[in-house]
Design a protein around this motif. Structure first.
Motif, mmCIF file in Angstrom:
data_model
loop_
_atom_site.group_PDB
_atom_site.id
_atom_site.type_symbol
_atom_site.label_atom_id
_atom_site.label_comp_id
_atom_site.label_asym_id
_atom_site.label_seq_id
_atom_site.Cartn_x
_atom_site.Cartn_y
_atom_site.Cartn_z
ATOM 1 N N HIS A 167 2.885 -0.425 -4.075
ATOM 2 C CA HIS A 167 2.031 0.081 -5.150
ATOM 3 C C HIS A 167 0.761 0.641 -4.513
ATOM 4 O O HIS A 167 0.572 0.490 -3.288
ATOM 5 C CB HIS A 167 1.713 -1.030 -6.165
ATOM 6 N N PRO A 168 -0.128 1.285 -5.265
ATOM 7 C CA PRO A 168 -1.294 1.911 -4.632
ATOM 8 C C PRO A 168 -2.191 0.959 -3.840
ATOM 9 O O PRO A 168 -2.842 1.406 -2.883
ATOM 10 C CB PRO A 168 -2.047 2.514 -5.829
ATOM 11 N N TYR A 169 -2.242 -0.311 -4.194
ATOM 12 C CA TYR A 169 -3.029 -1.258 -3.410
ATOM 13 C C TYR A 169 -2.301 -1.714 -2.142
ATOM 14 O O TYR A 169 -2.904 -2.281 -1.240
ATOM 15 C CB TYR A 169 -3.361 -2.499 -4.246
ATOM 16 N N PHE A 170 -0.999 -1.468 -2.065
ATOM 17 C CA PHE A 170 -0.185 -1.900 -0.932
ATOM 18 C C PHE A 170 0.916 -0.861 -0.697
ATOM 19 O O PHE A 170 2.078 -1.095 -1.005
ATOM 20 C CB PHE A 170 0.411 -3.282 -1.222
ATOM 21 N N PRO A 171 0.551 0.300 -0.138
ATOM 22 C CA PRO A 171 1.490 1.428 -0.102
ATOM 23 C C PRO A 171 2.505 1.421 1.035
ATOM 24 O O PRO A 171 3.351 2.308 1.084
ATOM 25 C CB PRO A 171 0.558 2.643 0.015
ATOM 26 N N GLN A 172 2.422 0.460 1.951
ATOM 27 C CA GLN A 172 3.457 0.295 2.977
ATOM 28 C C GLN A 172 3.608 1.528 3.881
ATOM 29 O O GLN A 172 4.725 1.956 4.202
ATOM 30 C CB GLN A 172 4.816 -0.011 2.307
ATOM 31 N N HIS A 173 2.487 2.055 4.370
ATOM 32 C CA HIS A 173 2.524 3.278 5.171
ATOM 33 C C HIS A 173 3.439 3.176 6.388
ATOM 34 O O HIS A 173 4.292 4.036 6.611
ATOM 35 C CB HIS A 173 1.114 3.646 5.644
ATOM 36 N N GLU A 174 3.231 2.143 7.201
ATOM 37 C CA GLU A 174 3.968 2.037 8.463
ATOM 38 C C GLU A 174 5.465 1.852 8.220
ATOM 39 O O GLU A 174 6.298 2.478 8.888
ATOM 40 C CB GLU A 174 3.428 0.877 9.306
ATOM 41 N N LEU A 175 5.809 1.005 7.254
ATOM 42 C CA LEU A 175 7.215 0.775 6.948
ATOM 43 C C LEU A 175 7.870 2.051 6.437
ATOM 44 O O LEU A 175 8.982 2.414 6.846
ATOM 45 C CB LEU A 175 7.353 -0.349 5.918
ATOM 46 N N ARG A 176 7.201 2.758 5.548
ATOM 47 C CA ARG A 176 7.776 3.990 4.996
ATOM 48 C C ARG A 176 7.979 5.049 6.080
ATOM 49 O O ARG A 176 8.966 5.778 6.062
ATOM 50 C CB ARG A 176 6.901 4.542 3.868
#
Length: 280
Positions: A167-176
């Protein structure tokens, strides 16, 4: 008029609607009417799980819908206590029986459970289920980069999808980014956060006002813009329809940059950490 939901393609060639209905915490006696409302509104992608206890109700709604089974994408998941090769095969049979179908479109390992070290054997069972044709596609939920690599090293087969808290507070950049480079699609659960905080966020409220939309619609549109598959849950007919209308909302670069600024890193996580979570 039924909204046209964009589709994305798995690395195995199958496709999935980018927006679906999640039914976590929807009781079995209620889920039939909820899924029926969603199918009537135009949803064709339903996400359930054995642990939700509502596969039977989902199956009844699908059977009563008047739609062809091939027109509805059903995801279910093997629960933690049923991991392991033989137990997973048995759990799958139980899910099929409850759903009243002879195949599922996507079967997932629900949690990594790293301390139990059963996920590779469980993954091997999913590979066999896909070979049999009864699980059209196979993936995982709540997996880390390290565990995704381990599955591939052990079997040569990558999941088509990883479903995780996003979600916007936890967007998971590295995993994505890792998933993108390896052809694994990213699916967001709790896409609107939990507890209502996200829906009151001033930035999202301002963007919603700009587009004459709800915060939920803005947040779902953000997921879609990132390429995430998203499964918001609602039991309210009007909100089910409202969420579906998110596919028509296009955010601009300024909107996306503002939402990117909401990232709280690890502090934004609201669920258990898959790297350490261990529960039956």
């Amino acid at each position: 008029m039924t909204k046209t939901v964009p589709q994305v393609t798995f690395h195995d060639g199958n496709t999935i609607d980018q927006l679906g209905l999640g039914v976590w915490r929807v009781p079995n006696e209620q889920v039939e009417s909820v899924v029926a409302s969603a199918l009537k509104a135009g949803y064709r992608h339903i996400d359930t799980a054995a642990i939700y206890g509502n596969e039977e109700g989902v199956g009844r709604a699908v059977a009563a819908s008047g739609l062809q089974r091939s027109d509805i994408f059903i995801t279910t998941k093997v629960w933690n206590s049923e991991q392991g090769y033989e137990k997973t095969l048995a759990a799958f049979e139980d899910s099929l029986q409850k759903l009243g179908t002879d195949y599922v479109d996507l079967y997932l390992i629900h949690w990594l459970q790293p301390l139990r070290k059963q996920y590779v054997d469980t993954w091997k069972a999913l590979i066999e289920l896909q070979k049999s044709g009864r699980a059209r596609s196979i993936g995982v939920a709540n997996f880390t980069v390290e565990a995704l690599e381990e599955l591939y090293e052990a079997t040569g087969v990558r999941p088509v999808l990883n479903q995780v808290e996003t979600h916007p507070y936890f967007p998971q950049h590295e995993l994505r980014e890792y998933e993108r480079e390896r052809g694994i699609l990213h699916q967001s659960w709790s896409p609107l956060g939990q507890g209502g905080e996200l829906l009151q966020d001033p930035v999202l409220l301002d963007i919603a006002k700009k587009h004459q939309a709800s915060v939920a619609q803005v947040t779902i549109a953000w997921h879609l813009a990132l390429g995430n598959i998203v499964i918001p849950k609602s039991v309210t007919e009007s909100r089910i329809a409202e969420n579906l209308a998110s596919v028509e909302l296009k955010l601009d670069e300024e909107d996306l940059m503002r939402i990117a600024g909401l990232d709280r890193g690890e502090a934004g996580r609201i669920s258990a950490d898959p790297a350490t979570a261990d529960f039956a």
